[in-house]
Design a protein around this motif. Structure first.
Motif, mmCIF file in Angstrom:
data_model
loop_
_atom_site.group_PDB
_atom_site.id
_atom_site.type_symbol
_atom_site.label_atom_id
_atom_site.label_comp_id
_atom_site.label_asym_id
_atom_site.label_seq_id
_atom_site.Cartn_x
_atom_site.Cartn_y
_atom_site.Cartn_z
ATOM 1 N N TYR A 67 0.836 -1.206 0.000
ATOM 2 C CA TYR A 67 0.000 0.000 0.000
ATOM 3 C C TYR A 67 0.873 1.259 0.000
ATOM 4 O O TYR A 67 0.597 2.209 -0.725
ATOM 5 C CB TYR A 67 -0.921 -0.029 1.225
ATOM 6 C CG TYR A 67 -1.850 1.146 1.312
ATOM 7 C CD1 TYR A 67 -2.941 1.256 0.456
ATOM 8 C CD2 TYR A 67 -1.644 2.151 2.244
ATOM 9 C CE1 TYR A 67 -3.796 2.335 0.524
ATOM 10 C CE2 TYR A 67 -2.493 3.237 2.328
ATOM 11 C CZ TYR A 67 -3.572 3.323 1.466
ATOM 12 O OH TYR A 67 -4.411 4.399 1.530
ATOM 13 N N GLU A 68 1.965 1.225 0.751
ATOM 14 C CA GLU A 68 2.853 2.394 0.851
ATOM 15 C C GLU A 68 3.509 2.694 -0.488
ATOM 16 O O GLU A 68 3.623 3.855 -0.897
ATOM 17 C CB GLU A 68 3.939 2.184 1.924
ATOM 18 C CG GLU A 68 3.422 2.165 3.356
ATOM 19 C CD GLU A 68 2.855 0.805 3.762
ATOM 20 O OE1 GLU A 68 3.213 -0.219 3.141
ATOM 21 O OE2 GLU A 68 2.025 0.773 4.680
ATOM 22 N N ASP A 69 3.946 1.634 -1.187
ATOM 23 C CA ASP A 69 4.564 1.827 -2.500
ATOM 24 C C ASP A 69 3.580 2.442 -3.485
ATOM 25 O O ASP A 69 3.926 3.329 -4.266
ATOM 26 C CB ASP A 69 5.071 0.491 -3.056
ATOM 27 C CG ASP A 69 6.284 -0.031 -2.292
ATOM 28 O OD1 ASP A 69 6.911 0.775 -1.573
ATOM 29 O OD2 ASP A 69 6.588 -1.240 -2.414
ATOM 30 N N THR A 70 2.346 1.959 -3.452
ATOM 31 C CA THR A 70 1.324 2.475 -4.352
ATOM 32 C C THR A 70 1.051 3.949 -4.063
ATOM 33 O O THR A 70 0.960 4.762 -4.988
ATOM 34 C CB THR A 70 0.022 1.657 -4.202
ATOM 35 O OG1 THR A 70 0.313 0.277 -4.326
ATOM 36 C CG2 THR A 70 -0.991 2.054 -5.242
ATOM 37 N N ILE A 71 0.934 4.299 -2.791
ATOM 38 C CA ILE A 71 0.689 5.700 -2.404
ATOM 39 C C ILE A 71 1.861 6.572 -2.851
ATOM 40 O O ILE A 71 1.677 7.670 -3.384
ATOM 41 C CB ILE A 71 0.461 5.813 -0.877
ATOM 42 C CG1 ILE A 71 -0.825 5.100 -0.467
ATOM 43 C CG2 ILE A 71 0.428 7.265 -0.431
ATOM 44 C CD1 ILE A 71 -2.088 5.700 -1.055
ATOM 45 N N LYS A 72 3.090 6.065 -2.662
ATOM 46 C CA LYS A 72 4.281 6.826 -3.053
ATOM 47 C C LYS A 72 4.289 7.054 -4.566
ATOM 48 O O LYS A 72 4.557 8.165 -5.042
ATOM 49 C CB LYS A 72 5.556 6.097 -2.620
ATOM 50 C CG LYS A 72 6.810 6.894 -2.892
ATOM 51 C CD LYS A 72 8.032 6.076 -2.536
ATOM 52 C CE LYS A 72 9.318 6.802 -2.835
ATOM 53 N NZ LYS A 72 9.456 7.259 -4.182
ATOM 54 N N ASP A 73 3.976 6.015 -5.336
ATOM 55 C CA ASP A 73 3.922 6.147 -6.794
ATOM 56 C C ASP A 73 2.877 7.175 -7.209
ATOM 57 O O ASP A 73 3.105 7.994 -8.112
ATOM 58 C CB ASP A 73 3.612 4.795 -7.453
ATOM 59 C CG ASP A 73 4.790 3.843 -7.400
ATOM 60 O OD1 ASP A 73 5.911 4.312 -7.124
ATOM 61 O OD2 ASP A 73 4.581 2.634 -7.625
ATOM 62 N N ASP A 75 1.745 9.692 -5.395
ATOM 63 C CA ASP A 75 2.214 11.022 -5.006
ATOM 64 C C ASP A 75 3.265 11.538 -5.988
ATOM 65 O O ASP A 75 3.249 12.712 -6.364
ATOM 66 C CB ASP A 75 2.790 10.981 -3.585
ATOM 67 C CG ASP A 75 1.703 10.836 -2.519
ATOM 68 O OD1 ASP A 75 0.521 11.104 -2.841
ATOM 69 O OD2 ASP A 75 2.040 10.454 -1.372
ATOM 70 N N ASP A 76 4.171 10.654 -6.411
ATOM 71 C CA ASP A 76 5.182 11.045 -7.399
ATOM 72 C C ASP A 76 4.520 11.470 -8.713
ATOM 73 O O ASP A 76 4.919 12.460 -9.340
ATOM 74 C CB ASP A 76 6.159 9.894 -7.663
ATOM 75 C CG ASP A 76 7.067 9.610 -6.477
ATOM 76 O OD1 ASP A 76 7.108 10.462 -5.551
ATOM 77 O OD2 ASP A 76 7.715 8.544 -6.466
ATOM 78 N N LYS A 78 1.449 12.642 -9.090
ATOM 79 C CA LYS A 78 0.782 13.938 -8.863
ATOM 80 C C LYS A 78 1.798 15.074 -8.938
ATOM 81 O O LYS A 78 1.535 16.113 -9.550
ATOM 82 C CB LYS A 78 0.095 13.956 -7.495
ATOM 83 C CG LYS A 78 -1.166 13.153 -7.397
ATOM 84 C CD LYS A 78 -1.708 13.218 -5.978
ATOM 85 C CE LYS A 78 -2.806 12.222 -5.733
ATOM 86 N NZ LYS A 78 -3.232 12.199 -4.332
ATOM 87 N N GLN A 79 2.957 14.868 -8.316
ATOM 88 C CA GLN A 79 4.000 15.890 -8.308
ATOM 89 C C GLN A 79 4.476 16.168 -9.739
ATOM 90 O O GLN A 79 4.670 17.320 -10.122
ATOM 91 C CB GLN A 79 5.175 15.444 -7.424
ATOM 92 C CG GLN A 79 6.197 16.517 -7.195
ATOM 93 C CD GLN A 79 5.593 17.729 -6.482
ATOM 94 O OE1 GLN A 79 4.735 17.597 -5.621
ATOM 95 N NE2 GLN A 79 6.027 18.905 -6.877
#
Length: 133
Positions: A67-73, A75-76, A78-79
């Protein structure tokens, strides 16, 4: 007895034999159709059952995404979109300022004078037009 029967009676008797034969044959066909459909269904159920019991391994292993990897991807991503939007806005601002400069240059009187041909005939014609008015 057959010799004493009239032609009509013989025909009627033969027709009855044909009708009875067709009835029996029709019943056999219906029975055959029912039995073959039943067998086809049984075979299909066996195929489905054997496919369901088989464990199929994929050729490509699916990565286990946390889940953390997916959220990080996300967010990246979106940025990255925000950075590109900013670049587009900057580009639009530069285009607007360039348009303003172009409009100012078009309205500039010095440029208009420079565009006019500089020869004696043109200067004399311009002076003559100003004097006539």
């Amino acid at each position: 007895m057959d010799g004493n029967m009239s032609l009509e009676e013989k025909c009627e008797r033969l027709m009855n034999v044909v009708v009875e034969t067709r009835k029996r044959f029709g019943e056999m066909c219906v029975d055959y159709q029912n039995k073959s459909t039943l067998m086809e269904n049984k075979m299909l159920n066996l195929q489905v059952e054997s496919i369901a019991n088989c464990k199929i391994k994929s050729k490509i292993e699916i990565p286990d995404l946390s889940y953390e990897d997916t959220i990080k991807d996300m967010d990246d991503f979106k940025q990255e979109i925000l950075v590109r939007e900013k670049r587009i806005e900057d580009l639009l601002n530069k285009i607007r300022s360039t348009e303003k400069v172009v409009v100012q240059v078009k309205n500039d009187t010095i440029r208009q004078k420079l565009e006019k041909p500089i020869n004696t005939k043109a200067i004399l014609a311009t002076v003559k037009n100003k004097n006539d008015v």
